[in-house]
Design a protein around this motif. Structure first.
Motif, PDB file in Angstrom:
ATOM      1  N   ALA A  64     -90.832  52.501 -12.323  1.00  0.00           N
ATOM      2  CA  ALA A  64     -91.913  51.809 -13.036  1.00  0.00           C
ATOM      3  C   ALA A  64     -92.508  52.699 -14.111  1.00  0.00           C
ATOM      4  CB  ALA A  64     -93.005  51.395 -12.055  1.00  0.00           C
ATOM      5  N   ARG A  65     -93.031  52.038 -15.131  1.00  0.00           N
ATOM      6  CA  ARG A  65     -93.827  52.693 -16.162  1.00  0.00           C
ATOM      7  C   ARG A  65     -95.139  51.945 -16.247  1.00  0.00           C
ATOM      8  NH1 ARG A  65     -89.965  54.698 -20.395  1.00  0.00           N
ATOM      9  NH2 ARG A  65     -89.119  56.525 -19.349  1.00  0.00           N
ATOM     10  N   LYS A  66     -96.234  52.699 -16.302  1.00  0.00           N
ATOM     11  CA  LYS A  66     -97.551  52.091 -16.398  1.00  0.00           C
ATOM     12  C   LYS A  66     -98.397  52.947 -17.319  1.00  0.00           C
ATOM     13  CE  LYS A  66    -101.285  50.273 -13.575  1.00  0.00           C
ATOM     14  NZ  LYS A  66    -101.717  49.929 -12.239  1.00  0.00           N
ATOM     15  N   GLY A  67     -99.213  52.299 -18.128  1.00  0.00           N
ATOM     16  CA  GLY A  67    -100.090  53.049 -19.015  1.00  0.00           C
ATOM     17  C   GLY A  67    -100.893  52.123 -19.902  1.00  0.00           C
ATOM     18  N   LYS A  68    -101.767  52.714 -20.700  1.00  0.00           N
ATOM     19  CA  LYS A  68    -102.554  51.938 -21.659  1.00  0.00           C
ATOM     20  C   LYS A  68    -101.759  51.829 -22.944  1.00  0.00           C
ATOM     21  CE  LYS A  68    -107.143  52.396 -19.927  1.00  0.00           C
ATOM     22  NZ  LYS A  68    -107.601  51.048 -19.796  1.00  0.00           N
ATOM     23  N   ARG A  69    -101.447  50.603 -23.338  1.00  0.00           N
ATOM     24  CA  ARG A  69    -100.662  50.344 -24.547  1.00  0.00           C
ATOM     25  C   ARG A  69    -101.268  49.164 -25.304  1.00  0.00           C
ATOM     26  NH1 ARG A  69     -97.913  53.642 -21.834  1.00  0.00           N
ATOM     27  NH2 ARG A  69     -95.966  54.548 -22.446  1.00  0.00           N
ATOM     28  N   THR A  70    -100.801  48.973 -26.531  1.00  0.00           N
ATOM     29  CA  THR A  70    -101.298  47.852 -27.340  1.00  0.00           C
ATOM     30  C   THR A  70    -100.288  46.719 -27.456  1.00  0.00           C
ATOM     31  OG1 THR A  70    -100.454  48.875 -29.365  1.00  0.00           O
ATOM     32  CG2 THR A  70    -102.742  49.349 -28.760  1.00  0.00           C
ATOM     33  N   HIS A  71     -98.987  47.008 -27.316  1.00  0.00           N
ATOM     34  CA  HIS A  71     -97.982  45.979 -27.591  1.00  0.00           C
ATOM     35  C   HIS A  71     -96.924  45.835 -26.493  1.00  0.00           C
ATOM     36  CE1 HIS A  71     -95.401  43.338 -29.837  1.00  0.00           C
ATOM     37  NE2 HIS A  71     -94.429  44.213 -29.856  1.00  0.00           N
ATOM     38  N   ARG A  72     -96.286  46.941 -26.089  1.00  0.00           N
ATOM     39  CA  ARG A  72     -95.175  46.836 -25.135  1.00  0.00           C
ATOM     40  C   ARG A  72     -95.034  48.097 -24.306  1.00  0.00           C
ATOM     41  NH1 ARG A  72     -91.961  46.750 -30.112  1.00  0.00           N
ATOM     42  NH2 ARG A  72     -91.693  48.899 -30.679  1.00  0.00           N
ATOM     43  N   ILE A  73     -94.348  47.922 -23.182  1.00  0.00           N
ATOM     44  CA  ILE A  73     -93.980  49.051 -22.321  1.00  0.00           C
ATOM     45  C   ILE A  73     -92.660  48.673 -21.649  1.00  0.00           C
ATOM     46  CG2 ILE A  73     -95.205  48.256 -20.244  1.00  0.00           C
ATOM     47  CD1 ILE A  73     -96.035  51.250 -19.873  1.00  0.00           C
ATOM     48  N   GLY A  74     -91.796  49.658 -21.456  1.00  0.00           N
ATOM     49  CA  GLY A  74     -90.491  49.368 -20.865  1.00  0.00           C
ATOM     50  C   GLY A  74     -90.050  50.428 -19.890  1.00  0.00           C
TER      51      GLY A  74
ATOM     52  N   VAL B 288     -99.806  42.793 -17.918  1.00  0.00           N
ATOM     53  CA  VAL B 288    -100.588  43.057 -19.128  1.00  0.00           C
ATOM     54  C   VAL B 288    -102.014  42.660 -18.804  1.00  0.00           C
ATOM     55  CG1 VAL B 288    -100.992  42.486 -21.545  1.00  0.00           C
ATOM     56  CG2 VAL B 288     -98.654  42.587 -20.682  1.00  0.00           C
ATOM     57  N   GLY B 289    -102.930  43.633 -18.834  1.00  0.00           N
ATOM     58  CA  GLY B 289    -104.327  43.332 -18.510  1.00  0.00           C
ATOM     59  C   GLY B 289    -104.429  42.747 -17.114  1.00  0.00           C
ATOM     60  N   GLY B 290    -105.008  41.558 -17.005  1.00  0.00           N
ATOM     61  CA  GLY B 290    -105.185  40.918 -15.701  1.00  0.00           C
ATOM     62  C   GLY B 290    -104.036  40.019 -15.289  1.00  0.00           C
ATOM     63  N   GLY B 291    -103.112  39.730 -16.176  1.00  0.00           N
ATOM     64  CA  GLY B 291    -102.001  38.838 -15.846  1.00  0.00           C
ATOM     65  C   GLY B 291    -100.763  39.613 -15.443  1.00  0.00           C
ATOM     66  N   SER B 292     -99.961  39.019 -14.566  1.00  0.00           N
ATOM     67  CA  SER B 292     -98.742  39.692 -14.118  1.00  0.00           C
ATOM     68  C   SER B 292     -97.705  38.678 -13.675  1.00  0.00           C
ATOM     69  CB  SER B 292     -99.057  40.641 -12.966  1.00  0.00           C
ATOM     70  OG  SER B 292     -99.492  39.918 -11.848  1.00  0.00           O
ATOM     71  N   THR B 293     -96.478  39.171 -13.492  1.00  0.00           N
ATOM     72  CA  THR B 293     -95.387  38.356 -12.975  1.00  0.00           C
ATOM     73  C   THR B 293     -94.449  39.248 -12.186  1.00  0.00           C
ATOM     74  OG1 THR B 293     -93.698  36.711 -13.526  1.00  0.00           O
ATOM     75  CG2 THR B 293     -93.843  38.611 -14.973  1.00  0.00           C
ATOM     76  N   SER B 294     -93.709  38.663 -11.254  1.00  0.00           N
ATOM     77  CA  SER B 294     -92.623  39.358 -10.572  1.00  0.00           C
ATOM     78  C   SER B 294     -91.555  38.329 -10.266  1.00  0.00           C
ATOM     79  CB  SER B 294     -93.107  40.065  -9.300  1.00  0.00           C
ATOM     80  OG  SER B 294     -93.589  39.120  -8.388  1.00  0.00           O
ATOM     81  N   SER B 295     -90.329  38.794 -10.089  1.00  0.00           N
ATOM     82  CA  SER B 295     -89.212  37.864 -10.043  1.00  0.00           C
ATOM     83  C   SER B 295     -88.692  37.514  -8.667  1.00  0.00           C
ATOM     84  CB  SER B 295     -88.052  38.452 -10.836  1.00  0.00           C
ATOM     85  OG  SER B 295     -87.557  39.604 -10.185  1.00  0.00           O
TER      86      SER B 295
ATOM     87  N   PRO C 253    -100.980  41.293 -29.034  1.00  0.00           N
ATOM     88  CA  PRO C 253    -101.036  42.738 -29.213  1.00  0.00           C
ATOM     89  C   PRO C 253    -102.212  43.138 -30.100  1.00  0.00           C
ATOM     90  CG  PRO C 253     -99.243  41.791 -30.483  1.00  0.00           C
ATOM     91  CD  PRO C 253     -99.840  40.685 -29.668  1.00  0.00           C
ATOM     92  N   GLY C 254    -102.602  44.376 -30.003  1.00  0.00           N
ATOM     93  CA  GLY C 254    -103.671  44.859 -30.857  1.00  0.00           C
ATOM     94  C   GLY C 254    -104.619  45.782 -30.137  1.00  0.00           C
ATOM     95  N   ARG C 255    -105.272  45.293 -29.109  1.00  0.00           N
ATOM     96  CA  ARG C 255    -106.203  46.173 -28.390  1.00  0.00           C
ATOM     97  C   ARG C 255    -105.483  46.813 -27.206  1.00  0.00           C
ATOM     98  NH1 ARG C 255    -108.748  43.938 -23.858  1.00  0.00           N
ATOM     99  NH2 ARG C 255    -108.141  41.778 -23.537  1.00  0.00           N
ATOM    100  N   GLU C 256    -105.894  48.017 -26.890  1.00  0.00           N
ATOM    101  CA  GLU C 256    -105.275  48.770 -25.811  1.00  0.00           C
ATOM    102  C   GLU C 256    -105.706  48.237 -24.444  1.00  0.00           C
ATOM    103  OE1 GLU C 256    -106.201  53.092 -24.962  1.00  0.00           O
ATOM    104  OE2 GLU C 256    -104.397  53.229 -26.213  1.00  0.00           O
ATOM    105  N   ARG C 257    -104.731  48.085 -23.565  1.00  0.00           N
ATOM    106  CA  ARG C 257    -105.004  47.644 -22.186  1.00  0.00           C
ATOM    107  C   ARG C 257    -103.913  48.160 -21.273  1.00  0.00           C
ATOM    108  NH1 ARG C 257    -104.156  41.620 -24.249  1.00  0.00           N
ATOM    109  NH2 ARG C 257    -102.874  42.449 -25.878  1.00  0.00           N
ATOM    110  N   THR C 258    -104.149  48.057 -19.982  1.00  0.00           N
ATOM    111  CA  THR C 258    -103.178  48.538 -19.007  1.00  0.00           C
ATOM    112  C   THR C 258    -101.970  47.610 -18.986  1.00  0.00           C
ATOM    113  OG1 THR C 258    -104.937  49.450 -17.658  1.00  0.00           O
ATOM    114  CG2 THR C 258    -102.816  49.143 -16.585  1.00  0.00           C
TER     115      THR C 258
END
Length: 130
Positions: free
Chosen positions: A91-101, A118-125, A72-77
């Motif tokens: 869904a929730r999407k936005g520029k954040r520094t630590h978390r989104i829910g 988070v940034g360029g990395g992602s996951t789905s279940s 955490p620290g810098r803002e990213r999608t």
């Protein structure tokens, strides 16, 4: 000392004991309970990925998800989503520094699919909690 003063002291002592105990319970709460930031219930899945972690919570027939950044620290999608089978994803999407829910999503007894980014990395279940 009269009986009225003893009763007041006893009530004050009981009140202080209750406040102390509630403070100790708050300190002993698991760290991930605070990480949920609005997601209530119990954690049922954790999906780590290269740039963060997706936590899935269930409360009765409701499900929500929180994506936490690895660094955490810098803002990213960032994004988090929950989809109950047969329904559209929430869904929730936005520029954040630590978390989104996500908010609590009614899933009933249906399977759900969750995703996080988070940034360029992602996951789905895929379909889980069936």
């Amino acid at each position: 000392m009269d009986r009225g003063a003893k009763g007041i002291r006893r009530r004050l002592a009981l009140g202080m004991a209750l406040l102390t105990a509630s403070g100790l319970f708050a300190l002993a709460a698991p760290a991930d309970a605070h990480a949920a930031a609005g997601c209530s219930g119990r954690k049922v899945r954790t999906l780590p990925f290269s740039t963060g972690t997706l936590h899935v919570y269930r409360q009765g027939r409701y499900v929500c998800a929180v994506t936490l950044a690895e660094n955490p620290g810098r803002e990213r999608t960032m994004s988090a989503s929950v989809q109950a089978r047969g329904h559209r994803p929430v869904a929730r999407k936005g520029k954040r520094t630590h978390r989104i829910g996500t908010p609590l999503v009614y899933a009933g007894h249906r399977c759900v699919r969750v995703a996080g980014e988070v940034g360029g990395g992602s996951t789905s279940s895929g379909w889980i909690l069936c």
